[in-house]
Structures are given as C-alpha cells and as structure tokens.
Design an enzyme around this catalytic site. Structure first.
Site, PDB file in Angstrom:
ATOM      1  CE  LYS A  21      -1.841   1.487   4.067  1.00 40.30           C
ATOM      2  NZ  LYS A  21      -1.563   2.890   4.370  1.00 40.30           N
ATOM      3  CG  ASN A  22       2.120   2.699   3.553  1.00 44.67           C
ATOM      4  OD1 ASN A  22       1.008   3.099   3.204  1.00 44.67           O
ATOM      5  ND2 ASN A  22       2.397   2.348   4.782  1.00 44.67           N
ATOM      6  CB  CYS A 115      -4.882   5.711  11.043  1.00 43.24           C
ATOM      7  SG  CYS A 115      -4.926   4.548   9.760  1.00 43.24           S
ATOM      8  NE  ARG A 120      -0.116  10.093  10.940  1.00 43.31           N
ATOM      9  CZ  ARG A 120      -0.473   9.073  10.174  1.00 43.31           C
ATOM     10  NH1 ARG A 120      -1.627   8.500  10.366  1.00 43.31           N
ATOM     11  NH2 ARG A 120       0.321   8.655   9.195  1.00 43.31           N
ATOM     12  CG  ASP A 303       2.642   0.743   9.671  1.00 43.58           C
ATOM     13  OD1 ASP A 303       2.934   1.021   8.493  1.00 43.58           O
ATOM     14  OD2 ASP A 303       2.294   1.599  10.500  1.00 43.58           O
ATOM     15  NE  ARG A 396      -7.685   4.256   5.433  1.00 40.95           N
ATOM     16  CZ  ARG A 396      -7.163   5.250   6.147  1.00 40.95           C
ATOM     17  NH1 ARG A 396      -7.733   5.623   7.275  1.00 40.95           N
ATOM     18  NH2 ARG A 396      -6.065   5.871   5.748  1.00 40.95           N
TER      19      ARG A 396
HETATM   20  C1  EPZ Z   1       4.024   6.549   6.802  1.00 37.46           C
HETATM   21  O1  EPZ Z   1       3.301   7.561   7.458  1.00 37.46           O
HETATM   22  C2  EPZ Z   1       3.032   5.433   6.547  1.00 37.46           C
HETATM   23  N1  EPZ Z   1       1.930   5.941   5.734  1.00 37.46           N
HETATM   24  C3  EPZ Z   1       2.476   4.907   7.879  1.00 37.46           C
HETATM   25  O2  EPZ Z   1       1.656   3.789   7.590  1.00 37.46           O
HETATM   26  C4  EPZ Z   1       3.651   4.422   8.734  1.00 37.46           C
HETATM   27  O3  EPZ Z   1       3.152   4.017   9.981  1.00 37.46           O
HETATM   28  C5  EPZ Z   1       4.650   5.577   8.918  1.00 37.46           C
HETATM   29  O4  EPZ Z   1       5.091   6.053   7.631  1.00 37.46           O
HETATM   30  C6  EPZ Z   1       5.889   5.138   9.686  1.00 37.46           C
HETATM   31  O5  EPZ Z   1       6.493   4.059   9.025  1.00 37.46           O
HETATM   32  C7  EPZ Z   1       2.127   6.126   4.410  1.00 37.46           C
HETATM   33  O6  EPZ Z   1       3.196   5.883   3.873  1.00 37.46           O
HETATM   34  C8  EPZ Z   1       0.945   6.642   3.647  1.00 37.46           C
HETATM   35  P1  EPZ Z   1       5.954   9.623   9.370  1.00 37.46           P
HETATM   36  P2  EPZ Z   1       3.930   9.030   7.657  1.00 37.46           P
HETATM   37  O7  EPZ Z   1       5.880  10.951   8.711  1.00 37.46           O
HETATM   38  O8  EPZ Z   1       4.919   9.328   6.599  1.00 37.46           O
HETATM   39  C9  EPZ Z   1       5.794  12.679  12.918  1.00 37.46           C
HETATM   40  C10 EPZ Z   1      -0.260   2.460   7.707  1.00 37.46           C
HETATM   41  O9  EPZ Z   1      -0.898   1.883   8.569  1.00 37.46           O
HETATM   42  N2  EPZ Z   1       5.639  13.733  11.926  1.00 37.46           N
HETATM   43  O10 EPZ Z   1       7.121   8.723   9.079  1.00 37.46           O
HETATM   44  O11 EPZ Z   1       2.807   9.965   7.867  1.00 37.46           O
HETATM   45  C11 EPZ Z   1       4.572  11.766  12.960  1.00 37.46           C
HETATM   46  O12 EPZ Z   1       3.569  12.344  13.768  1.00 37.46           O
HETATM   47  C12 EPZ Z   1       0.255   3.864   7.941  1.00 37.46           C
HETATM   48  O13 EPZ Z   1       0.023   1.987   6.577  1.00 37.46           O
HETATM   49  C13 EPZ Z   1       5.590  15.046  12.350  1.00 37.46           C
HETATM   50  O14 EPZ Z   1       5.662  15.342  13.541  1.00 37.46           O
HETATM   51  O15 EPZ Z   1       4.679   8.813   8.999  1.00 37.46           O
HETATM   52  C14 EPZ Z   1       5.134  10.497  13.538  1.00 37.46           C
HETATM   53  O16 EPZ Z   1       5.181  10.627  14.943  1.00 37.46           O
HETATM   54  C15 EPZ Z   1      -0.016   4.290   9.356  1.00 37.46           C
HETATM   55  N3  EPZ Z   1       5.437  16.030  11.426  1.00 37.46           N
HETATM   56  C16 EPZ Z   1       6.558  10.460  12.988  1.00 37.46           C
HETATM   57  O17 EPZ Z   1       6.859  11.788  12.534  1.00 37.46           O
HETATM   58  C17 EPZ Z   1       5.359  15.761  10.079  1.00 37.46           C
HETATM   59  O18 EPZ Z   1       5.244  16.701   9.280  1.00 37.46           O
HETATM   60  C18 EPZ Z   1       6.746   9.524  11.808  1.00 37.46           C
HETATM   61  O19 EPZ Z   1       5.721   9.820  10.916  1.00 37.46           O
HETATM   62  C19 EPZ Z   1       5.401  14.407   9.665  1.00 37.46           C
HETATM   63  C20 EPZ Z   1       5.554  13.418  10.606  1.00 37.46           C
END
Ligand code: EPZ
Length: 416
Positions: A21-22, A115, A120, A303, A396
């Site tokens: 998916k990702n 989610c 986020r 995840d 999803r």
């Molecule tokens: C990606 O989300 C994935 N989603 C998530 O999968 C996955 O859990 C996550 O990476 C971590 O591996 C997609 O690729 C669509 P992050 P992403 O930015 O990129 C903080 C699933 O179930 N952060 O790596 O949104 C954030 O809050 C989903 O498939 C900020 O603070 O995750 C988190 O604590 C769930 N500000 C950490 O960084 C920002 O601008 C990592 O988030 C961005 C992120």
C-alpha cells in the site's frame, strides 16, 4: 460492515500478500511527473488506493484497472487544487504536494487526515518545502504551497519521516540542472521502491546511505511500467497469525529481507519459522515473551506493533511494548484487556504484557487499519465469537482479507 470470527482452527496452505500500500500510493502521485502513460502492476485493490486514484481523477488524471494492474495517464492533469474531501481522509494525499509543485509550481492541500493513531502534523513537510524555495500559507483549513525561489543544494529533514522523504524526492526529480542532497531521510523499503520506479522512467536519484538521498533534476520522465513490491506489513501480519495458528502456513509474494526486525523478534520468541527467498513458512509455536521497541526502518516497524502486541498476550512471560513513532497507537490494547489479556498500559508509549492468557470473543470496533487487522487475528484465536465492526477501516489496507483468510481455513464472515 463487520467481520464475524470464531476461532482456533489450524491454518494451512499458502497466503499471498498483495502489493505494498505504502509504495503504490506514492507511485500514483509520481505518475504526475511522467508525460504520458504509467503502468503499475501488483497494485492492491484497497480503499486507500481507490481514493488516491479518485484524487488523481479530480485533477484531470485518467486511470483504468486490469486485475491488479493500473494504467494511469496524467496528460490532462490541469488542476493543482486538492480540496476534495477524500484528501482529508487519506494521509497518503500529502505526497501529491511534491509532484504537483514540480509540475505546476503551486498546490492547495486541505489539512490531511488518515488513521487516528495520534497527531498527524505536517510541520516537517512545510519546513522541507520552505527550505526548497516554496512559500506555505494557511488559509481556511487548507495549505497553499507556491514556488518562489530556487531549491538549496542541501536540506535536512526535521524528522526521519517516510512521506516527507518521499515529498522531497517527488519535488526535486524534475528540477533540471539542480542537485540537492537530502539528509535525515527515512529508509523504509517503500521509499526505495519509489526511487527504483522513478529511475526506471529516467530520473536520477541515488540513496547515499540510510539517511541520505541525492536527487539530480532531469528535464522529463518517460513512460514506464513497474511492479509494486510485496507488502511487508501484510506479510508480518500473517507471520503473527501463523505463529498463533499455523500448520505449515506459507506466506508468499514478498521479500523476507524487508521483514528482518520482526522475523528476528519472532525467532527470539522461539517462533517456528522457515525463511525462503520469496516466502516464509510458519507454524504454531510455544512462544516466550520478548521486549519490542518500534522505530524507523530497519528498526521494528510501528505498523506491526499491534499484531505483535497480540502475540505477546499469548507468549509465556512478561515483556514491554514501546511505541516510539506515534503517540496514540495503543487503543487496541484496551480491547485485548476486555477480551481477557493481562496488559498494563503505563503510558501512550509503553505497555507491559504478561501471557499466556486465554481471550474471549467480544464486539470490537477497528481503531485504525493495523489495530483492526489485529482484532481480526484476536477473533481467530479467542473462545466464542468475535465481531469486528468498521471492517471498511481494515479494507483500507488489506485486500480481500476475508477471502484470503477463509482460503487457509479461518472462520471469518463479512456482514453488512
Ligand atoms: C508513513 O506515514 C506510513 N503511511 C504509515 O503507515 C507508517 O506508519 C509511517 O510512515 C511510519 O512508518 C504512508 O506511507 C501513507 P511519518 P507518515 O511521517 O509518513 C511525525 C499504515 O498503517 N511527523 O514517518 O505519515 C509523525 O507524527 C500507515 O500503513 C511530524 O511530527 O509517517 C510520527 O510521529 C499508518 N510532522 C513520525 O513523525 C510531520 O510533518 C513519523 O511519521 C510528519 C511526521
């Protein structure tokens, strides 16, 4: 929509994971950078992918499915305004910013959703683009990004974020004559699948190391086709199921090398696992508990935190579960306690789990995509019948989960 589950059947045969998916979500956005047609194979037919395609259509893109192959044509993409309500529901929509800025120099994005696993924010994304010469203005619940100046030759991400890393790649790919080194990147394999996809279309992107990527902009990208990598998170979900109920359960369609941390934990828990080149075979095991801490790849993936949280309720001993990536990904633990698990939730990031404890069937709602899948697994090992509501949350991210599980002997019924 809900799933009705009953349990304890031994599960055998073979289960094939779908495309990741990702990875697929970002390639749909990246197709905007390619003049003409893009063919993606092994695309999972799941709600998040359908929604990502609907967003593309809303700005002029065209697509058609043929089995798990999607043919995309972005020739007529003319709008850069993503304010359709789907974008609010889909975290992946944030990666449209990079590709639309590359094409049009401007994009309007509604505050993204996704989610409910914790805040986020997109502050890291905003910081990235400001460092690349883009202005960002907030205006009635939307962000307006607009190109003002040149990209710097070096940029450091505020956090090792998956989608921020991907947005940097998508934006820099077509900046002809510009080379930018992006530091503090994430290293998730789906990012490298996106890089391979873009390079197959003529991009010039190099991963220097786990945290550094160098992008040299090119003039244009050409038509290409690409097979999306297998979904390592889906594979890890079935790994847990096999450890709980497997009878030579074979999990295929993915590369086990991308599941190293979860396989290491599972083997350390005395898991009976055989690792092949493109598959693993798993058996029900006498598990011993082991501490788990999530982190950025190649650490243990957030995840898979919830499926392994369930596993710890069934293994002998006491272990701590530490969630370091998101700050609200423990909701499902309360449901497991209701089912009979022995879990002390010490904070939003630490829980202590003692097993083994028998679980009894309950009526449960899917908190988020991965927690929902975990409750399906819980229903398959619990005494009695379990009902998991909001099955669409699970749809999803998991393609035909009921068909796949029924085929290996699970008692799962979808009801509206
Ligand atoms: C990606 O989300 C994935 N989603 C998530 O999968 C996955 O859990 C996550 O990476 C971590 O591996 C997609 O690729 C669509 P992050 P992403 O930015 O990129 C903080 C699933 O179930 N952060 O790596 O949104 C954030 O809050 C989903 O498939 C900020 O603070 O995750 C988190 O604590 C769930 N500000 C950490 O960084 C920002 O601008 C990592 O988030 C961005 C992120």
């Amino acid at each position: 929509m809900k799933f009705i589950l009953s349990g304890n059947n031994p599960l055998s045969g073979s289960i094939e994971v779908s495309g990741a998916k990702n990875a697929a979500l970002k390639m749909i956005s990246a197709a905007i950078l390619i003049s003409g047609k893009t063919e993606l194979e092994n695309v999972p037919k799941i709600i998040d992918v359908e929604n990502m395609l609907l967003i593309l259509k809303s700005i002029g893109g065209e697509y058609s499915w043929g089995g798990n192959k999607v043919t995309i044509d972005t020739t007529n993409v003319s709008k850069h305004d993503l304010t359709i309500d789907i974008s609010r529901k889909l975290r992946g929509s944030v990666v449209y910013v990079g590709s639309l800025l590359a094409k049009f120099g401007k994009v309007t994005l509604p505050f993204p959703g996704g989610c409910n696993i914790g805040k986020r924010p997109i502050d890291y994304h905003i910081d990235l683009f400001q460092n690349l010469g883009i202005s960002v203005v907030e205006e009635n619940e939307t962000y307006i990004f607009e190109k003002q100046g040149e990209a710097s030759s070096e940029v450091t991400l505020l956090g090792r974020s998956v989608t921020v890393t991907e947005n940097a790649i998508l934006y820099l790919t077509l900046l002809k004559g510009n080379t930018t080194t992006v530091r503090n990147c994430a290293a998730e394999p789906e990012i490298d699948d996106l890089i391979n996809f873009l390079n197959s279309a003529g991009a010039n992107i190099k991963r220097i190391d786990e945290e550094t990527i160098e992008v040299t902009g090119v003039d244009k990208l050409n038509e290409t086709s690409h097979r999306v990598m297998g979904d390592r998170i889906e594979a890890g979900t079935w790994l847990v199921l096999g450890l709980l109920l497997g009878d030579n359960l074979k999990i295929t369609g993915f590369d086990p090398k991308f599941l190293e941390a979860p396989l290491g934990i599972a083997k350390g828990m005395n898991g009976n696992i055989e690792v092949g080149s493109g598959s693993i075979t798993v058996n029900k095991s006498e598990l011993v508990s082991k501490d788990i801490t999530t982190g950025v790849y190649p650490e243990f993936p957030t995840d898979l935190q919830s499926p392994f949280g369930l596993l710890l309720t069934q293994s002998t001993g006491t272990a701590t579960l530490n969630e370091t990536v998101f700050n609200d990904r423990f909701k499902y633990l309360h449901d497991l306690v209701d089912m009979g698990a022995d879990i002390k939730i010490e904070s939003k990031n630490k829980a202590v789990i003692t097993g083994p404890r028998k679980l009894s069937g309950r009526i449960i709602e899917s908190a988020d995509l991965r927690a929902g899948a975990t409750m399906v697994l819980a229903g398959l090992i619990a005494d009695g019948t379990t009902e998991v509501d909001k099955a669409e949350v699970i749809d999803r991210g998991y393609e035909k989960i009921d068909d796949k599980l029924s085929r290996i002997g699970a008692k799962i019924q979808r009801e509206s």
